[in-house]
Design a protein around this motif. Structure first.
Motif, PDB file in Angstrom:
ATOM      1  N   SER A 391     -12.203   8.157   2.951  1.00  0.00           N
ATOM      2  CA  SER A 391     -10.875   8.508   2.427  1.00  0.00           C
ATOM      3  C   SER A 391      -9.802   7.542   2.915  1.00  0.00           C
ATOM      4  O   SER A 391      -8.780   7.355   2.238  1.00  0.00           O
ATOM      5  N   ALA A 394     -10.289   4.062   0.825  1.00  0.00           N
ATOM      6  CA  ALA A 394     -10.432   4.195  -0.625  1.00  0.00           C
ATOM      7  C   ALA A 394      -9.525   3.239  -1.388  1.00  0.00           C
ATOM      8  O   ALA A 394      -9.845   2.841  -2.513  1.00  0.00           O
ATOM      9  N   ALA A 400     -14.464  -0.242   0.292  1.00  0.00           N
ATOM     10  CA  ALA A 400     -15.093   0.994  -0.159  1.00  0.00           C
ATOM     11  C   ALA A 400     -16.512   0.770  -0.655  1.00  0.00           C
ATOM     12  O   ALA A 400     -17.327   1.698  -0.652  1.00  0.00           O
TER      13      ALA A 400
END
Length: 422
Positions: A391, A394, A400
């Motif tokens: 998270s 991201a 990512a």
């Protein structure tokens, strides 16, 4: 969807599916889970017909001897028999011998082969893996659940134990299934998940009594329900507060009377189903050990607190060859970043019980397989850490994509390094 009208308001109470979590998996997530499941099973099938000469040969050979003696000596289920008692009968007190008994039945059909005994652990692991994913997803979310399933599948200890003719993986698998369905029952308060949970936990304890530490997360679920504010939201967990608390309405006055939770009867029945069969069997096993030479009771003498250096050795071994350094580090991170959701502390309670178990059964924990319950616990925490880090990165597409590949690739190599010597 169930609609209830009360005082001019309309409330929507969503009911969870009984066995498959809060929502269907996205298509790509389903494919990924299937790939993990197939890969994990294939890894455990390597050398599936290997003779019992690997690292835990003596323990597996005992179980194999019991299975062969069942097959050749008349299937006396209540009297497991080993081969190292000289000219004595060799009856011993052991765990509920359902696994060697089933293997003995298969021997009558296919002959005596090592793969029959080893495949039992593979089958139980394969059955439990989807339920482990659902359990973690229910508590920590989908991303954490996928990562946790990956770590759980390929942790070195779980890989090696998952193809050994021993009761530890079947017992842990049943405990995981029972915990998941107990969580479902606590939400839905329906009969089917209660029965599955009770039978699964009961068999888990019969097969390996050390699985009794599963009562720590079970207790957490119960305490959470009893301490819940009457009428509080279930946060979409399925079942209304009225279903759980037994709330009745006084239509004349328009007020609500809140009864004490109706869980007590269910808990009493659950404890009876799960504990009484084990109490009866292990009492019988103790009597057998006392009556027959070599007077051996499996697991006896393990309850002994050791010195600090003993536990430091177990800790070092756990952080390396049992879990791998990657899983250990990620689990420590996840321990402190777990989301504040309902049941979020379930794995903390399980971990606390496991640490207490290692301390009290210090001498018994010289055997690595006693630390097997640490694998699902740390896998869940590591999955939480991965979801948390994901998270945070991201916004960067490169990070990512790159970091998960590096993490998964690095971890996938370590089981080969640590399992091969065994």
């Amino acid at each position: 969807m169930r609609i209830r009208e009360r005082n001019g308001r309309v409330g929507a109470l969503r009911r969870l599916p009984k066995a498959f979590g809060t929502a269907r998996c996205p298509y790509h997530e389903t494919k990924l889970l299937i790939a993990i499941w197939i890969s994990a099973v294939v890894v455990r099938l390597i050398f599936i017909n290997q003779p019992y000469v690997d690292h835990w040969s003596w323990r597996q050979s005992d179980v194999a001897a019991i299975a062969r003696n069942f097959s050749e000596g008349g299937f006396r289920f209540a009297y497991p028999q080993i081969d190292w008692a000289g000219d004595a009968t060799g009856y011993v007190g052991t765990e509920f011998p359902i696994l060697p008994f089933l293997a003995a039945l298969c021997y009558k059909i296919a002959g005596i082969h090592e793969w029959i005994g080893r495949s039992q652990a593979v089958i139980f692991f394969a059955i439990s893996l989807p339920f482990f994913f659902l359990l973690v997803r229910e508590i920590l979310g989908s991303t954490a659940a996928v990562w946790a399933t990956f770590f759980f599948s390929f942790a070195p200890l779980n890989v090696f134990a998952g193809r050994s003719f021993m009761p530890d993986v079947p017992s842990l698998s049943l405990a995981i299934i029972g915990l998941y369905f107990f969580l479902r029952w606590s939400d839905d308060h329906e009969l089917a998940p209660f029965v599955v949970a009770a039978i699964s936990i009961s068999l888990s304890l019969l097969i390996k009594i050390t699985s009794i530490i599963i009562f720590a997360p079970l207790a957490y679920v119960i305490v959470g329900r009893l301490c819940q504010t009457p009428g509080a939201s279930q946060n979409g967990a399925g079942g209304s507060p009225a279903t759980w608390t037994g709330r009745s309405e006084d239509r004349a006055s328009g007020s609500e009377r809140v009864k004490r939770p109706t869980i007590y009867g269910g808990i009493a029945l659950f404890l009876a189903i799960t504990l009484l069969p084990s109490a009866a069997w292990y009492w019988h096993a103790h009597q057998v050990a006392g009556r027959f030479y070599p007077h051996h009771f499996f697991g006896a003498g393990g309850i002994r607190i050791e010195n600090l250096s003993w536990y430091l050795h177990i800790a070092r071994q756990t952080a390396t060859s049992i879990l791998t350094p990657i899983l250990s580090i990620m689990a420590v991170v996840g321990l402190f970043v777990a989301p504040r959701s309902r049941n979020a502390r379930l794995f903390h309670w399980w971990l606390a019980a496991m640490v207490l178990f290692v301390i009290i059964v210090g001498y018994g924990n010289r055997h690595r397989w006693y630390q097997l319950p640490l694998v699902p616990i740390t896998a869940a925490f590591a999955g939480t850490a991965c979801a948390f880090i994901g998270s945070k990165i991201a916004s960067s597409r490169v990070a990512a994509v790159t970091l998960p590949i590096l993490l998964a690739g690095s971890f996938a190599l370590l089981p080969y390094v640590f399992v091969q010597p065994l």
